[in-house]
Design a protein around this motif. Structure first.
Motif, PDB file in Angstrom:
ATOM      1  N   ALA A  47       0.846  -1.194   0.000  1.00 54.57           N
ATOM      2  CA  ALA A  47       0.000   0.000   0.000  1.00 54.57           C
ATOM      3  C   ALA A  47       0.878   1.240   0.000  1.00 54.57           C
ATOM      4  O   ALA A  47       2.039   1.198   0.410  1.00 54.57           O
ATOM      5  CB  ALA A  47      -0.928   0.013   1.213  1.00 54.57           C
ATOM      6  N   VAL A  48       0.298   2.349  -0.477  1.00 52.84           N
ATOM      7  CA  VAL A  48       0.986   3.643  -0.507  1.00 52.84           C
ATOM      8  C   VAL A  48       0.130   4.668   0.206  1.00 52.84           C
ATOM      9  O   VAL A  48      -1.079   4.772  -0.033  1.00 52.84           O
ATOM     10  CB  VAL A  48       1.246   4.107  -1.957  1.00 52.84           C
ATOM     11  CG1 VAL A  48       1.853   5.516  -1.976  1.00 52.84           C
ATOM     12  CG2 VAL A  48       2.177   3.130  -2.678  1.00 52.84           C
ATOM     13  N   LEU A  49       0.764   5.422   1.112  1.00 51.63           N
ATOM     14  CA  LEU A  49       0.141   6.581   1.752  1.00 51.63           C
ATOM     15  C   LEU A  49       0.697   7.808   1.060  1.00 51.63           C
ATOM     16  O   LEU A  49       1.907   8.058   1.112  1.00 51.63           O
ATOM     17  CB  LEU A  49       0.478   6.610   3.244  1.00 51.63           C
ATOM     18  CG  LEU A  49      -0.295   5.645   4.137  1.00 51.63           C
ATOM     19  CD1 LEU A  49       0.420   5.470   5.467  1.00 51.63           C
ATOM     20  CD2 LEU A  49      -1.706   6.139   4.360  1.00 51.63           C
ATOM     21  N   LEU A  50      -0.149   8.594   0.415  1.00 54.23           N
ATOM     22  CA  LEU A  50       0.320   9.647  -0.488  1.00 54.23           C
ATOM     23  C   LEU A  50      -0.244  11.014  -0.152  1.00 54.23           C
ATOM     24  O   LEU A  50      -1.460  11.232  -0.184  1.00 54.23           O
ATOM     25  CB  LEU A  50      -0.077   9.279  -1.927  1.00 54.23           C
ATOM     26  CG  LEU A  50       0.177  10.325  -3.005  1.00 54.23           C
ATOM     27  CD1 LEU A  50       1.675  10.593  -3.174  1.00 54.23           C
ATOM     28  CD2 LEU A  50      -0.428   9.881  -4.328  1.00 54.23           C
ATOM     29  N   ASP A  51       0.651  11.949   0.168  1.00 56.72           N
ATOM     30  CA  ASP A  51       0.286  13.363   0.292  1.00 56.72           C
ATOM     31  C   ASP A  51       0.354  13.973  -1.109  1.00 56.72           C
ATOM     32  O   ASP A  51       1.345  13.788  -1.826  1.00 56.72           O
ATOM     33  CB  ASP A  51       1.266  14.060   1.238  1.00 56.72           C
ATOM     34  CG  ASP A  51       0.942  15.534   1.430  1.00 56.72           C
ATOM     35  OD1 ASP A  51      -0.187  15.936   1.092  1.00 56.72           O
ATOM     36  OD2 ASP A  51       1.815  16.279   1.896  1.00 56.72           O
ATOM     37  N   LEU A  68      -0.092  14.105  -7.033  1.00 62.35           N
ATOM     38  CA  LEU A  68      -1.122  13.643  -7.955  1.00 62.35           C
ATOM     39  C   LEU A  68      -0.499  13.119  -9.248  1.00 62.35           C
ATOM     40  O   LEU A  68      -0.917  12.094  -9.785  1.00 62.35           O
ATOM     41  CB  LEU A  68      -2.096  14.778  -8.261  1.00 62.35           C
ATOM     42  CG  LEU A  68      -3.301  14.421  -9.135  1.00 62.35           C
ATOM     43  CD1 LEU A  68      -4.207  13.434  -8.424  1.00 62.35           C
ATOM     44  CD2 LEU A  68      -4.084  15.685  -9.507  1.00 62.35           C
ATOM     45  N   ALA A  69       0.525  13.813  -9.733  1.00 62.23           N
ATOM     46  CA  ALA A  69       1.205  13.371 -10.954  1.00 62.23           C
ATOM     47  C   ALA A  69       1.936  12.056 -10.733  1.00 62.23           C
ATOM     48  O   ALA A  69       1.998  11.206 -11.633  1.00 62.23           O
ATOM     49  CB  ALA A  69       2.182  14.453 -11.422  1.00 62.23           C
ATOM     50  N   VAL A  70       2.508  11.866  -9.538  1.00 61.50           N
ATOM     51  CA  VAL A  70       3.168  10.596  -9.214  1.00 61.50           C
ATOM     52  C   VAL A  70       2.159   9.459  -9.260  1.00 61.50           C
ATOM     53  O   VAL A  70       2.432   8.377  -9.788  1.00 61.50           O
ATOM     54  CB  VAL A  70       3.835  10.674  -7.816  1.00 61.50           C
ATOM     55  CG1 VAL A  70       4.380   9.311  -7.400  1.00 61.50           C
ATOM     56  CG2 VAL A  70       4.954  11.702  -7.813  1.00 61.50           C
ATOM     57  N   LEU A  71       0.965   9.688  -8.704  1.00 64.60           N
ATOM     58  CA  LEU A  71      -0.086   8.681  -8.726  1.00 64.60           C
ATOM     59  C   LEU A  71      -0.518   8.373 -10.159  1.00 64.60           C
ATOM     60  O   LEU A  71      -0.664   7.205 -10.543  1.00 64.60           O
ATOM     61  CB  LEU A  71      -1.278   9.172  -7.904  1.00 64.60           C
ATOM     62  CG  LEU A  71      -2.559   8.331  -7.958  1.00 64.60           C
ATOM     63  CD1 LEU A  71      -2.305   6.901  -7.531  1.00 64.60           C
ATOM     64  CD2 LEU A  71      -3.647   8.965  -7.085  1.00 64.60           C
ATOM     65  N   ARG A  80      -1.018  -1.238  -9.741  1.00 67.68           N
ATOM     66  CA  ARG A  80      -2.322  -1.246  -9.077  1.00 67.68           C
ATOM     67  C   ARG A  80      -2.208  -1.262  -7.555  1.00 67.68           C
ATOM     68  O   ARG A  80      -3.162  -1.607  -6.854  1.00 67.68           O
ATOM     69  CB  ARG A  80      -3.155  -2.466  -9.529  1.00 67.68           C
ATOM     70  CG  ARG A  80      -3.310  -2.615 -11.031  1.00 67.68           C
ATOM     71  CD  ARG A  80      -3.714  -1.335 -11.707  1.00 67.68           C
ATOM     72  NE  ARG A  80      -4.923  -0.741 -11.156  1.00 67.68           N
ATOM     73  CZ  ARG A  80      -5.313   0.492 -11.385  1.00 67.68           C
ATOM     74  NH1 ARG A  80      -4.568   1.297 -12.144  1.00 67.68           N
ATOM     75  NH2 ARG A  80      -6.437   0.950 -10.862  1.00 67.68           N
ATOM     76  N   THR A  81      -1.061  -0.871  -7.024  1.00 67.68           N
ATOM     77  CA  THR A  81      -0.891  -0.825  -5.576  1.00 67.68           C
ATOM     78  C   THR A  81      -1.978   0.030  -4.930  1.00 67.68           C
ATOM     79  O   THR A  81      -2.236   1.146  -5.393  1.00 67.68           O
ATOM     80  CB  THR A  81       0.488  -0.232  -5.225  1.00 67.68           C
ATOM     81  OG1 THR A  81       1.512  -0.971  -5.882  1.00 67.68           O
ATOM     82  CG2 THR A  81       0.730  -0.273  -3.714  1.00 67.68           C
ATOM     83  N   PRO A  82      -2.631  -0.450  -3.862  1.00 70.02           N
ATOM     84  CA  PRO A  82      -3.644   0.363  -3.185  1.00 70.02           C
ATOM     85  C   PRO A  82      -3.048   1.678  -2.682  1.00 70.02           C
ATOM     86  O   PRO A  82      -1.965   1.686  -2.101  1.00 70.02           O
ATOM     87  CB  PRO A  82      -4.086  -0.515  -2.014  1.00 70.02           C
ATOM     88  CG  PRO A  82      -3.716  -1.903  -2.409  1.00 70.02           C
ATOM     89  CD  PRO A  82      -2.499  -1.786  -3.263  1.00 70.02           C
ATOM     90  N   VAL A  83      -3.750   2.779  -2.917  1.00 70.20           N
ATOM     91  CA  VAL A  83      -3.265   4.109  -2.528  1.00 70.20           C
ATOM     92  C   VAL A  83      -4.289   4.797  -1.644  1.00 70.20           C
ATOM     93  O   VAL A  83      -5.467   4.915  -2.000  1.00 70.20           O
ATOM     94  CB  VAL A  83      -2.984   4.976  -3.776  1.00 70.20           C
ATOM     95  CG1 VAL A  83      -2.620   6.409  -3.358  1.00 70.20           C
ATOM     96  CG2 VAL A  83      -1.858   4.371  -4.608  1.00 70.20           C
ATOM     97  N   ALA A  97      -9.853  14.885  -7.137  1.00 67.86           N
ATOM     98  CA  ALA A  97      -8.753  14.699  -8.086  1.00 67.86           C
ATOM     99  C   ALA A  97      -7.998  13.411  -7.789  1.00 67.86           C
ATOM    100  O   ALA A  97      -7.626  12.656  -8.704  1.00 67.86           O
ATOM    101  CB  ALA A  97      -7.804  15.893  -8.033  1.00 67.86           C
ATOM    102  N   GLY A  98      -7.755  13.118  -6.496  1.00 70.62           N
ATOM    103  CA  GLY A  98      -7.046  11.899  -6.130  1.00 70.62           C
ATOM    104  C   GLY A  98      -7.811  10.651  -6.516  1.00 70.62           C
ATOM    105  O   GLY A  98      -7.256   9.708  -7.069  1.00 70.62           O
ATOM    106  N   LEU A  99      -9.115  10.640  -6.232  1.00 72.84           N
ATOM    107  CA  LEU A  99      -9.929   9.476  -6.574  1.00 72.84           C
ATOM    108  C   LEU A  99     -10.017   9.299  -8.084  1.00 72.84           C
ATOM    109  O   LEU A  99      -9.960   8.168  -8.596  1.00 72.84           O
ATOM    110  CB  LEU A  99     -11.327   9.628  -5.965  1.00 72.84           C
ATOM    111  CG  LEU A  99     -11.387   9.559  -4.430  1.00 72.84           C
ATOM    112  CD1 LEU A  99     -12.767   9.955  -3.936  1.00 72.84           C
ATOM    113  CD2 LEU A  99     -11.023   8.176  -3.928  1.00 72.84           C
ATOM    114  N   ASN A 100     -10.150  10.398  -8.820  1.00 72.32           N
ATOM    115  CA  ASN A 100     -10.218  10.313 -10.276  1.00 72.32           C
ATOM    116  C   ASN A 100      -8.898   9.838 -10.883  1.00 72.32           C
ATOM    117  O   ASN A 100      -8.884   9.237 -11.968  1.00 72.32           O
ATOM    118  CB  ASN A 100     -10.589  11.671 -10.877  1.00 72.32           C
ATOM    119  CG  ASN A 100     -12.056  12.008 -10.690  1.00 72.32           C
ATOM    120  OD1 ASN A 100     -12.876  11.123 -10.443  1.00 72.32           O
ATOM    121  ND2 ASN A 100     -12.396  13.286 -10.796  1.00 72.32           N
ATOM    122  N   ALA A 101      -7.792  10.099 -10.184  1.00 69.75           N
ATOM    123  CA  ALA A 101      -6.476   9.689 -10.687  1.00 69.75           C
ATOM    124  C   ALA A 101      -6.159   8.237 -10.365  1.00 69.75           C
ATOM    125  O   ALA A 101      -5.156   7.707 -10.830  1.00 69.75           O
ATOM    126  CB  ALA A 101      -5.387  10.589 -10.104  1.00 69.75           C
TER     127      ALA A 101
END
Length: 229
Positions: A47-51, A68-71, A80-83, A97-101
């Protein structure tokens, strides 16, 4: 779990790092866009925790301007790692934006560390098909309390053996290669080699023998945890 924590706030990052370590996770950290993109491509994570709001960081510019660009880049290369996105609570636009990405969930700051752990388990459970309660023969795992029970009695294991058995039950019956196990149980400063891994598996076999549970070696493929017939 092997987790990538991408957060540039040093105070928050240290608090989260201690909390995740205390919960038994192995954690790598990144504090900039460039570092996050590099580490994410070097290593497989559960899993990834992403700011989303990240500085670019030193070094040559990668063309990525934000978390967001990294995601988006990770999803574009088929990762497909869970974020779980970390965002300011009042920034609805960031959450959308995060969910759409391609993010799997989001958590508004400030947040409770217990909720971070619960949401991590939830996104991994959805994407990997795992359950909080797992049973193989007389061996049971409770992912919430992080406890193994064998024949109804707690099975106390050293940290490395615990991690190996956890991976073999994520989910149970899955063939796990030596390379995947080494990757999940290593960090960027401490690599777990084949000899050490085989020693941990050998010790686990002896401890599980009374429970009708066996770690079978599939030559050239890896290990699988099975209930003996």
């Amino acid at each position: 779990m092997r987790i990538l924590l991408i957060e540039d706030d040093l105070v928050l990052r240290d608090v989260m790092l201690r909390s995740l370590h205390d919960a038994g996770h192995r954690v790598d950290v990144a504090g900039s866009v460039a570092e996050a993109d590099q580490v994410w491509q070097m290593q497989a994570f559960d899993a990834v925790l992403l700011d989303l709001n990240l500085p670019h960081g030193p070094g040559p510019r990668s063309g990525l301007a934000s978390g967001l660009a990294v995601l988006k880049a990770a999803r574009a290369r088929g990762d497909r790692t869970p974020v779980l996105v970390l965002t300011a609570r009042n920034r609805t636009d960031e959450r959308i934006a995060g969910l759409n990405a391609g993010a799997d969930d989001y958590l508004g700051k400030p947040f409770d560390l217990g909720e971070v752990e619960a949401r991590l388990r939830a996104v991994v459970r959805r994407t990997q098909g795992t359950q909080d309660q797992v049973q193989v023969g007389a061996l049971a795992l409770d992912r919430v309390t992080r406890r193994f029970v064998l024949h109804g009695h707690p099975l106390d294991l050293p940290a490395r053996e615990f991690e190996v058995l956890w991976e073999l039950m994520t989910p149970a019956g899955r063939v796990v290669s030596k390379r995947e196990l080494s990757s999940k149980l290593s960090d960027l400063q401490d690599y777990l080699g084949d000899n050490a891994l085989e020693a941990f598996v050998s010790r686990l076999r002896k401890k599980l023998a009374s429970g009708g549970v066996h770690i079978r070696t599939l030559r050239g493929l890896g290990y699988v945890l099975e209930a003996e017939c």
